[in-house]
Design an enzyme around this catalytic site. Structure first.
Site, PDB file in Angstrom:
ATOM      1  N   GLY A 188     -48.006 113.292 -54.988  1.00 10.36           N
ATOM      2  CA  GLY A 188     -48.907 114.279 -54.416  1.00 10.36           C
ATOM      3  C   GLY A 188     -49.147 113.990 -52.949  1.00 10.36           C
ATOM      4  CB  ALA A 189     -48.284 115.325 -49.882  1.00 10.71           C
ATOM      5  CB  VAL A 237     -56.889 111.674 -52.464  1.00 13.33           C
ATOM      6  CG1 VAL A 237     -56.943 110.172 -52.743  1.00 13.33           C
ATOM      7  CG2 VAL A 237     -58.275 112.279 -52.587  1.00 13.33           C
ATOM      8  CG  ASN A 266     -62.802 110.593 -59.672  1.00 11.14           C
ATOM      9  OD1 ASN A 266     -62.930 109.653 -58.889  1.00 11.14           O
ATOM     10  ND2 ASN A 266     -62.843 111.848 -59.276  1.00 11.14           N
ATOM     11  CE  LYS A 268     -64.436 107.231 -57.168  1.00  8.71           C
ATOM     12  NZ  LYS A 268     -63.100 107.625 -56.678  1.00  8.71           N
ATOM     13  CD  GLU A 327     -60.792 114.817 -61.750  1.00  9.73           C
ATOM     14  OE1 GLU A 327     -59.709 114.208 -61.839  1.00  9.73           O
ATOM     15  OE2 GLU A 327     -61.721 114.453 -61.007  1.00  9.73           O
TER      16      GLU A 327
END
Length: 308
Positions: free
Chosen positions: A7-8, A11, A102, A185, A268
């Site tokens: 993925g670009a 993040v 996450n 987190k 999510e």
């Protein structure tokens, strides 16, 4: 090390771009549509830490056979299954996967696919987004990846990774307790995303109300009780620590989940709130506020599933 960033987006694109800027061997595994946009507009980062422009190496899954030593996985949880399939042919036999998702349940899914020994722990702290032409915008001081062996050991491969990550304009921190930090987190992001999505407001106006303060504390306590019941490696005082942290956030701060809801995008929720609810039900724990949040987000998703 040969690094593949899956993925670009806001993040993976940011952290991969910083590694590329340093001079590391970085390739981005992207969708055809993202590849076209990058080829048309270039790869661009606009950041408070300095701008960066490049023409990076791009790979569409199945386009060519190429193996990588490490894959940085930065997709959304609902994109994980497809991302795994895209990554599978490109990970070297002794290659490792560094996920920045996450939550926690993706670790088991990655271990089932690639083997537990090939998965390390990771998380990221960053506020970034893409603008309409695909430029990565990063406007706050925080731009950190924390990573480490799930066992806590300082292995030879983690030392190699540390060497590759050192000297970039982003913060890459090696942790001896990455599993604990991932759970912490997870607790924070589940509470923050849940409370802002429930009340459809930034965190500031919520915590300005006494009832908002009580709701935040109650949600943190519910989640903490669930995590303790499944023997998650969390600090005993973590709910109090995160309550203070939430009270110290900027008044206008929104969660990424809240922004997704505002845009009508997928969330999510099942990966974050939903996974914890399953654990709560299995342990016989009541979590009424968490269940209310998940119900609202589930109804939101059901109403928009045809659009996606």
């Amino acid at each position: 090390m040969k690094i593949l960033v899956v993925g670009a987006g806001a993040v993976g694109g940011y952290f991969g771009g910083r590694l590329l800027e340093k001079g590391e061997d970085v390739t981005f595994l992207v969708r055809e549509s993202r590849k076209r946009k990058l080829e048309e507009n270039g790869f661009n980062i606009r950041s408070v830490h300095g701008d960066f422009n490049a023409n990076p190496k791009l790979l569409v899954s199945g386009e060519r056979e190429e193996k990588f030593d490490v894959a940085i996985l930065s997709v959304k949880a609902y994109q994980l299954v497809r991302a795994i399939e895209d990554l599978r042919p490109h990970l070297a036999e002794d290659g490792i996967v560094l996920p920045l998702l996450n939550g926690i349940s993706h670790i088991d899914e990655l271990a089932r696919t690639f083997g537990k020994e090939r998965v390390i722990g990771g998380l990221c702290l960053i506020e970034s987004t893409l603008d309409n032409d695909g430029t990565i915008l990063q406007k706050s001081p925080m731009h950190q990846i924390v990573y480490g062996e799930l066992s806590g050991e300082k292995t030879e491969r983690i030392k190699r990774l540390e060497a590759s990550f050192s000297g970039t304009k982003a913060s890459f921190e090696l942790s001896d307790h990455i599993e604990r930090e991932m759970w912490h987190k997870y607790l924070f992001i589940t509470a923050m995303s849940g409370i802002t999505s429930l009340f459809e407001a930034p965190i500031g106006p919520i915590r300005d109300l006494d009832s908002g303060q009580r709701a935040i504390k109650a949600l943190l306590n519910e989640i903490t009780a669930i995590m303790q019941a499944v023997d998650a490696p969390i600090r005993e005082d973590i709910a109090d620590v995160l309550f203070e942290r939430i009270n110290g956030l900027g008044h206008a701060m929104k969660s990424s989940m809240q922004r997704d809801v505002e845009k009508g995008a997928p969330t999510e929720a099942d990966h974050l709130q939903g996974y914890l609810l399953k654990q709560a039900h299995a342990q016989g724990i009541e979590a009424p506020l968490l269940e209310t949040i998940h119900t609202k987000l589930t109804l939101y998703q059901q109403a928009r599933i045809a659009e996606w």
